[in-house]
Design an enzyme around this catalytic site. Sequence first.
Site, PDB file in Angstrom:
ATOM      1  N   LYS A   1       2.438  -1.678   9.268  1.00  0.00           N
ATOM      2  CA  LYS A   1       3.741  -1.213   8.790  1.00  0.00           C
ATOM      3  C   LYS A   1       4.798  -1.521   9.832  1.00  0.00           C
ATOM      4  O   LYS A   1       4.571  -1.353  11.030  1.00  0.00           O
ATOM      5  CB  LYS A   1       3.678   0.287   8.496  1.00  0.00           C
ATOM      6  CG  LYS A   1       5.030   1.002   8.434  1.00  0.00           C
ATOM      7  CD  LYS A   1       5.306   1.798   9.694  1.00  0.00           C
ATOM      8  CE  LYS A   1       6.688   2.430   9.682  1.00  0.00           C
ATOM      9  NZ  LYS A   1       6.988   3.152  10.948  1.00  0.00           N
TER      10      LYS A   1
ATOM     11  N   PRO B   1      12.129  -7.306  10.319  1.00  0.00           N
ATOM     12  CA  PRO B   1      11.761  -8.581   9.680  1.00  0.00           C
ATOM     13  C   PRO B   1      10.978  -9.518  10.590  1.00  0.00           C
ATOM     14  O   PRO B   1      10.043 -10.183  10.131  1.00  0.00           O
ATOM     15  CB  PRO B   1      13.111  -9.170   9.284  1.00  0.00           C
ATOM     16  CG  PRO B   1      13.997  -7.973   9.079  1.00  0.00           C
ATOM     17  CD  PRO B   1      13.569  -7.001  10.131  1.00  0.00           C
ATOM     18  N   ASP B   2      11.339  -9.595  11.872  1.00  0.00           N
ATOM     19  CA  ASP B   2      10.603 -10.503  12.745  1.00  0.00           C
ATOM     20  C   ASP B   2       9.168 -10.037  12.949  1.00  0.00           C
ATOM     21  O   ASP B   2       8.236 -10.851  13.007  1.00  0.00           O
ATOM     22  CB  ASP B   2      11.313 -10.652  14.094  1.00  0.00           C
ATOM     23  CG  ASP B   2      11.516  -9.334  14.820  1.00  0.00           C
ATOM     24  OD1 ASP B   2      11.479  -8.273  14.166  1.00  0.00           O
ATOM     25  OD2 ASP B   2      11.733  -9.373  16.045  1.00  0.00           O
ATOM     26  N   ARG B   3       8.959  -8.718  12.992  1.00  0.00           N
ATOM     27  CA  ARG B   3       7.614  -8.187  13.125  1.00  0.00           C
ATOM     28  C   ARG B   3       6.823  -8.363  11.827  1.00  0.00           C
ATOM     29  O   ARG B   3       5.611  -8.577  11.855  1.00  0.00           O
ATOM     30  CB  ARG B   3       7.675  -6.708  13.505  1.00  0.00           C
ATOM     31  CG  ARG B   3       6.392  -6.122  14.033  1.00  0.00           C
ATOM     32  CD  ARG B   3       5.951  -6.752  15.340  1.00  0.00           C
ATOM     33  NE  ARG B   3       6.947  -6.620  16.385  1.00  0.00           N
ATOM     34  CZ  ARG B   3       7.173  -5.524  17.104  1.00  0.00           C
ATOM     35  NH1 ARG B   3       6.465  -4.434  16.867  1.00  0.00           N
ATOM     36  NH2 ARG B   3       8.071  -5.522  18.059  1.00  0.00           N
TER      37      ARG B   3
ATOM     38  N   TYR C   1       3.647   9.668   0.384  1.00  0.00           N
ATOM     39  CA  TYR C   1       4.589   9.014   1.297  1.00  0.00           C
ATOM     40  C   TYR C   1       6.041   9.322   0.949  1.00  0.00           C
ATOM     41  O   TYR C   1       6.948   9.006   1.722  1.00  0.00           O
ATOM     42  CB  TYR C   1       4.363   7.502   1.309  1.00  0.00           C
ATOM     43  CG  TYR C   1       2.984   7.076   1.746  1.00  0.00           C
ATOM     44  CD1 TYR C   1       2.098   7.973   2.359  1.00  0.00           C
ATOM     45  CD2 TYR C   1       2.536   5.770   1.535  1.00  0.00           C
ATOM     46  CE1 TYR C   1       0.826   7.577   2.745  1.00  0.00           C
ATOM     47  CE2 TYR C   1       1.263   5.375   1.921  1.00  0.00           C
ATOM     48  CZ  TYR C   1       0.412   6.275   2.518  1.00  0.00           C
ATOM     49  OH  TYR C   1      -0.847   5.879   2.894  1.00  0.00           O
TER      50      TYR C   1
ATOM     51  N   HIS D   1      -6.925   9.882  -2.379  1.00  0.00           N
ATOM     52  CA  HIS D   1      -6.342   9.818  -1.037  1.00  0.00           C
ATOM     53  C   HIS D   1      -7.222  10.502   0.010  1.00  0.00           C
ATOM     54  O   HIS D   1      -7.433   9.970   1.101  1.00  0.00           O
ATOM     55  CB  HIS D   1      -4.940  10.446  -1.051  1.00  0.00           C
ATOM     56  CG  HIS D   1      -4.056   9.973   0.053  1.00  0.00           C
ATOM     57  ND1 HIS D   1      -2.692   9.918  -0.042  1.00  0.00           N
ATOM     58  CD2 HIS D   1      -4.330   9.530   1.290  1.00  0.00           C
ATOM     59  CE1 HIS D   1      -2.174   9.464   1.072  1.00  0.00           C
ATOM     60  NE2 HIS D   1      -3.150   9.229   1.906  1.00  0.00           N
TER      61      HIS D   1
ATOM     62  N   ASP E   1       0.842  -1.187   0.000  1.00  0.00           N
ATOM     63  CA  ASP E   1       0.000   0.000   0.000  1.00  0.00           C
ATOM     64  C   ASP E   1       0.880   1.240   0.000  1.00  0.00           C
ATOM     65  O   ASP E   1       1.550   1.547   0.981  1.00  0.00           O
ATOM     66  CB  ASP E   1      -0.918   0.005   1.221  1.00  0.00           C
ATOM     67  CG  ASP E   1      -1.897   1.170   1.184  1.00  0.00           C
ATOM     68  OD1 ASP E   1      -2.948   1.023   0.537  1.00  0.00           O
ATOM     69  OD2 ASP E   1      -1.587   2.228   1.773  1.00  0.00           O
TER      70      ASP E   1
ATOM     71  N   LYS F   1      -2.147   6.109  -4.468  1.00  0.00           N
ATOM     72  CA  LYS F   1      -3.205   7.075  -4.194  1.00  0.00           C
ATOM     73  C   LYS F   1      -2.939   8.411  -4.875  1.00  0.00           C
ATOM     74  O   LYS F   1      -1.796   8.866  -4.947  1.00  0.00           O
ATOM     75  CB  LYS F   1      -3.343   7.292  -2.689  1.00  0.00           C
ATOM     76  CG  LYS F   1      -3.522   5.996  -1.894  1.00  0.00           C
ATOM     77  CD  LYS F   1      -3.577   6.241  -0.405  1.00  0.00           C
ATOM     78  CE  LYS F   1      -3.527   4.917   0.345  1.00  0.00           C
ATOM     79  NZ  LYS F   1      -2.181   4.317   0.352  1.00  0.00           N
TER      80      LYS F   1
ATOM     81  N   ASN G   1       3.251 -10.263  11.841  1.00  0.00           N
ATOM     82  CA  ASN G   1       2.013  -9.637  11.370  1.00  0.00           C
ATOM     83  C   ASN G   1       1.294 -10.478  10.324  1.00  0.00           C
ATOM     84  O   ASN G   1       0.067 -10.366  10.169  1.00  0.00           O
ATOM     85  CB  ASN G   1       2.306  -8.253  10.804  1.00  0.00           C
ATOM     86  CG  ASN G   1       2.662  -7.237  11.875  1.00  0.00           C
ATOM     87  OD1 ASN G   1       2.435  -7.465  13.058  1.00  0.00           O
ATOM     88  ND2 ASN G   1       3.228  -6.118  11.469  1.00  0.00           N
TER      89      ASN G   1
END
Length: 318
Positions: free
Chosen positions: A264, A268-270, A41, A103, A36, A70, A274
């Site tokens: 977001k 890497p472990d998160r 951004y 957006h 996304d 967007k 997720n």
Amino acid sequence: MLQTMPPVGFGLWKIPREDTAATVVEAVRAGYRHFDSAADYANETEAGKGIAQAIADGLVTRDDLWVTSKLWNTFHAGEHVEEACRKTLSDLGLDCLDLYLVHFPIALEYVPIDERYPPEWLNNPASGQPEMRRANVPLHETWQAMEALVDQGLVKRIGICNYNSALIHDLMTYARIKPSMLQIEAHPYLTQEKLIRCANGYGMDVTAFSPLGAQSYFELNMAEAGESLLGTAPVMVAAQAHGKSPAQVLLRWGVQRGTAVIPKTTKPDRMRENLAIDDFELSNVEMAAIGTLNQNRRFNDPGVFAEAAFGTFHPIYD
């Protein structure tokens, strides 16, 4: 290209530009296939490099990925919508977007790409008195130009962000190509049941941004430390019962109620954590208990931050 958007995506908001390419590659390696993005951004060029690297490394093909971007507020006029889309496509290194969203339902004065990009909220940030300048562009004009993008094959689908139910009802009276997606802030402190039901009633899917609630807003001073959902009782009880983290419970709650979620992280472990929410299911009692946390607490509200940061009171929610 994918025909169905994966329910857990990877949000690129607030990923530092210098980290974005490597983060995208790592996210693909972790298993993400839905990204996304947005012009605002300020990291689409780097995201594109990450996508290209993941493809070059043989981790995925373009057809394995779902990429959303967007349209920014300064490109709402009909003659500027295609220009904005083509800039995003060029930055991402893509021929076509899977989904392109409006957006915000906020039109601002046009800022040429070669003058400043992304243009952000202020028309003249370098001046002594920078201004957020509204533009007299009706939303139906913007939507007709979005439809033309589909006709030209630049995007597969179009949709909306941050619309309320009244704007959705109005849009449906004139849309030749109906929006396929509504993206909104949604989490247990802002459950948005009526708005989600409204969108679903028109055949729209819903994506929840900020699915963990306040976590995205601490660093922006837009949330108080005590507003974290991670330590709330219903979330903690469910996490313990299923042997999952509070974040996994919150993401599972979002997906199980029928919305996609776009967390977001750069860790890497998160990233892997997720994604690991398919091996358990919250009970009806757990879902309801988490839903009772609702406070109608909106963290991302132009009616608040636009005045504080840009000197212009511009609410879009009552």
